[in-house]
Scaffold this motif. Structure first.
Motif, short mmCIF file in Angstrom:
data_model
loop_
_atom_site.label_atom_id
_atom_site.label_comp_id
_atom_site.label_asym_id
_atom_site.label_seq_id
_atom_site.Cartn_x
_atom_site.Cartn_y
_atom_site.Cartn_z
N GLY A 168 0.67 -1.32 0.05
CA GLY A 168 -0.09 0.03 0.15
C GLY A 168 0.81 1.34 -0.02
O GLY A 168 0.24 2.45 0.10
N VAL A 169 2.11 1.25 -0.37
CA VAL A 169 2.92 2.41 -0.34
C VAL A 169 2.80 3.32 -1.57
O VAL A 169 2.38 2.80 -2.69
CB VAL A 169 4.32 2.15 -0.41
N LYS A 170 2.37 4.52 -1.32
CA LYS A 170 1.72 5.50 -2.58
C LYS A 170 2.86 5.55 -3.67
O LYS A 170 2.39 5.43 -4.74
CB LYS A 170 1.51 6.73 -1.85
N TYR A 171 3.90 5.78 -3.29
CA TYR A 171 5.04 6.06 -4.18
C TYR A 171 6.14 4.72 -4.21
O TYR A 171 7.09 5.13 -3.37
CB TYR A 171 5.70 7.20 -4.19
N PRO A 172 6.13 3.72 -4.54
CA PRO A 172 7.12 2.72 -4.18
C PRO A 172 8.41 3.37 -4.71
O PRO A 172 9.20 3.26 -4.11
CB PRO A 172 6.47 1.64 -5.35
N TYR A 173 8.54 3.70 -6.04
CA TYR A 173 9.69 4.54 -6.31
C TYR A 173 9.30 5.81 -7.03
O TYR A 173 8.45 5.92 -8.04
CB TYR A 173 10.62 3.71 -7.50
N ALA A 174 9.63 6.89 -6.48
CA ALA A 174 9.21 8.32 -7.05
C ALA A 174 10.16 8.49 -8.20
O ALA A 174 11.46 8.68 -8.10
CB ALA A 174 9.44 9.27 -6.15
N LEU A 175 9.71 8.80 -9.46
CA LEU A 175 10.41 8.97 -10.68
C LEU A 175 9.95 10.49 -11.15
O LEU A 175 9.30 10.63 -11.88
CB LEU A 175 10.00 7.99 -11.69
N PRO A 176 10.70 11.36 -10.83
CA PRO A 176 10.50 12.69 -11.18
C PRO A 176 11.16 13.17 -12.28
O PRO A 176 12.07 13.67 -12.27
CB PRO A 176 10.99 13.66 -9.75
N LEU A 177 10.31 13.12 -13.33
CA LEU A 177 10.71 13.59 -14.70
C LEU A 177 9.84 14.78 -15.29
O LEU A 177 9.65 15.17 -16.39
CB LEU A 177 10.38 12.40 -15.84
N GLY A 178 9.24 15.38 -14.16
CA GLY A 178 8.64 16.85 -14.46
C GLY A 178 9.41 17.93 -14.94
O GLY A 178 10.80 17.82 -14.54
#
Length: 407
Positions: A168-178
């Motif tokens: 249930g983790v919201k962002y298992p891996y956060a990938l900021p390509l913004g």
């Protein structure tokens, strides 16, 4: 004769010189504003050099590059500028060479990768002022709940992300390509896949086989499997990803040293490991640097160089690095930090700096290429996106910018 000497910064009669420095603010509040750092430096310097006044103007990172650009365009450049890029000013023949300013011991003290990144056609113009690298941060609490150990390979990272999602983790891996800092996350991944922006020293290699394979893996194994969270990577900015990590919503992400303090402040228990690679920890990490440069117009080479020799003393470099959780740009300060107990938290980043590769900041074309990467790279991992097409388009942009700049 007096007029001629004044043009060289060596005034006759009155030998007093005023140096103007425009600098970026690394602080996050009035309490640790860079103004305080520079006030202390200038006070100490002027005490020893009564014939020199140093006036410092500090701007936020949102404004500082533009402010310097405005002054240069108006024909009133500062003597010194501490900003994000220098190559445009080299191309316009407006900067002193580092060797015209610094003593030989001071110039030789720069960390070699950073000194090299400050060179254009083999000559150093950009003097590194602050540096940083990235490590993979992971939330120890979330990892413990899922029975995980930190990953060392891409395969392990994907498996850990899948387990975190299951929990249930919201962002298992956060990938900021913004658009805020996509060029950083992109380079970190390209390097871990044995690629990069400049695999060929003489030109860009954005659409190399290695790079296309890396983004193909990201699209299929992380994003396509829903392991990067509810926000599309192309719309997720680095600051938002960091904020989510400090809120305990992120399992893993790439972070720089400032994230340590922010996470600890929120009570997040975290660990840090080198970026995973194809078959083990990545052999090369991403390094970043900000730059000091000196404009030739006012002719104050001797005074500017003397002030910079003072700025780059071991004690002053250490004080700056420790205040803002950044890495020293000199070997002498790095050696102290590698053993001093108070610097233990920064030591893992310092180790990565020795294995790092920076952006191609010595290329005038890089500003345009970087802007295009920020704008377009997120499309490579969308459901209908094609890594080969997006990277191919970016390569075309890079080649065109390179030709226009005559590089």
């Amino acid at each position: 004769m007096a007029a001629v000497l004044a043009g060289c910064g060596l005034t006759s009669g009155s030998d007093h010189v005023t140096l103007h420095l425009v600098a970026a603010d690394y602080g996050d509040s009035a309490a640790n504003s860079s103004e305080k750092y520079w006030d202390a430096i200038v006070t100490a310097y002027e005490k020893q050099h009564p014939d020199v006044t140093v006036e410092v103007t500090v701007y936020s990172w949102n404004d500082v590059d533009a402010k310097v650009k405005e002054r240069v365009a108006a024909g009133d450049p500062p003597d010194l500028a501490q900003i994000g890029a220098y190559a445009d000013y080299v191309a316009a023949d407006q900067l002193y060479k580092a060797g015209e300013l610094l003593s030989i011991p001071v110039q030789a003290d720069f960390v070699s990768q950073l000194a090299d990144a400050g060179k254009v056609r083999g000559v150093q113009y950009g003097m590194p002022f602050a540096s940083s690298t990235r490590l993979l941060f992971y939330n120890k609490t979330l990892f413990a709940k899922a029975g995980l150990t930190p990953p060392t390979t891409w395969e392990e990272l994907a498996a850990d992300a899948a387990a975190l999602k299951q929990n249930g983790v919201k962002y298992p891996y956060a990938l900021p390509l913004g658009p805020e800092e996509a060029q950083a996350e992109t380079l970190q991944w390209l390097l871990s896949g044995n690629g990069g922006y400049n695999q060929n020293v003489s030109s860009y290699s954005i659409d190399s086989t290695e790079n296309v394979d890396t983004f193909g893996w990201l699209k299929n194994e992380l994003v396509g499997k829903g392991l990067t969270g509810p926000v599309a990577p192309g719309e997720l900015n680095r600051a938002d990803a960091f904020a989510a990590f400090t809120d305990g919503e992120v399992g893993m992400l790439n972070g720089h040293p400032s994230l340590m303090k922010a996470a600890a402040k929120k009570g997040v228990k975290f660990g840090m490991v080198p970026m995973p690679g194809l078959d083990g920890p990545a052999k090369i990490s991403m390094g970043v640097a900000d730059w000091m440069m000196a404009f030739r117009k006012n002719g104050h080479a001797r005074q500017a160089g003397d002030f910079l020799n003072f700025v780059y003393s071991k004690e002053n470099v250490l004080a700056f690095s420790r205040e803002y959780d950044l890495l020293p740009v000199t070997n002498s300060a790095s050696q102290v930090m590698s053993t001093a107990e108070e610097d233990a938290d920064l030591r893992p980043f310092l180790k990565e700096l020795a294995l790092s590769e920076t952006y191609p900041v010595g290329r005038t074309s890089w500003a345009q290429v970087s802007a295009e990467i920020k704008k377009e790279i997120g499309r490579a991992v969308t459901p209908n996106g094609s890594p080969a097409t997006v990277l191919g388009d970016l390569q075309e942009t890079a080649s065109r910018a390179e030709n226009e700049a005559g590089e």
